[in-house]
Write an enzyme that holds these catalytic residues in place. Sequence first.
Site, PDB file in Angstrom:
ATOM      1  N   ASP A  51       0.877  -1.155   0.000  1.00 15.29           N
ATOM      2  CA  ASP A  51       0.000   0.000   0.000  1.00 15.29           C
ATOM      3  C   ASP A  51       0.925   1.218   0.000  1.00 15.29           C
ATOM      4  O   ASP A  51       2.100   1.113   0.350  1.00 15.29           O
ATOM      5  CB  ASP A  51      -0.881  -0.023   1.254  1.00 15.29           C
ATOM      6  CG  ASP A  51      -1.703   1.239   1.422  1.00 15.29           C
ATOM      7  OD1 ASP A  51      -2.414   1.623   0.479  1.00 15.29           O
ATOM      8  OD2 ASP A  51      -1.602   1.854   2.505  1.00 15.29           O
ATOM      9  N   ASP A  53      -0.148   5.094   0.884  1.00 11.41           N
ATOM     10  CA  ASP A  53      -0.416   6.096   1.918  1.00 11.41           C
ATOM     11  C   ASP A  53      -0.268   5.524   3.321  1.00 11.41           C
ATOM     12  O   ASP A  53      -0.949   4.568   3.693  1.00 11.41           O
ATOM     13  CB  ASP A  53      -1.832   6.659   1.765  1.00 11.41           C
ATOM     14  CG  ASP A  53      -2.000   7.527   0.536  1.00 11.41           C
ATOM     15  OD1 ASP A  53      -0.994   7.927  -0.071  1.00 11.41           O
ATOM     16  OD2 ASP A  53      -3.166   7.813   0.179  1.00 11.41           O
TER      17      ASP A  53
END
Length: 192
Positions: free
Chosen positions: A29, A31
């Site tokens: 991922d 963020d």
Amino acid sequence: FTLYFRLTLSFQEAFSQMIESKPALVVFDLDDTLWSPEMWLCAGAPFQARNGKCYDRSGVEIQLIKDSRVILTELATQDSWKKTRVGYASRTDHPDWAKECLGKLEVTQGKTMKDILDPLYEIYPGNKTTHFKSLHKETGIPYSQMIFFDNENRNCIDVQKLGVTCIYTPDGMTMQKWKQGLQQFTRVSRKV
């Protein structure tokens, strides 16, 4: 004695490969897992690259957090990872911004996040399960040969149902979580 030596050597090679099993696909991922701030908190494009760093239009730096740079550098530079692909999966509402940052954030001298092991991108709003189904379809890599790191537990719970080894990283990518993930992947891959 020679036969015993050969069998022992073959066993040692097989054992070594089993212990050092690497995932075929490592997915992160973005963020608050690899970088901060989250895209929705940025002032947005255009992003500027200066001295290997990336800044949004207001001058706020998008920076790799915790041990992200060390881990990405390992993937980019160590021979043991040459057969592994890297993927980025993000549910951001600003996929164009994220992709622009990937091309401007340097991991090692002259290599950006986009340059690491021919990365795959699944960056758009939606469910992470959809991202992984697309990654599987595009690569043919079995879910059991994938590992995923995310700072949102709900994403890990969803993706784990597909058979992917998932590691929850509430504080971002740390060396501890990286090692934990690789150990868990090795344990799981031995059972498959």
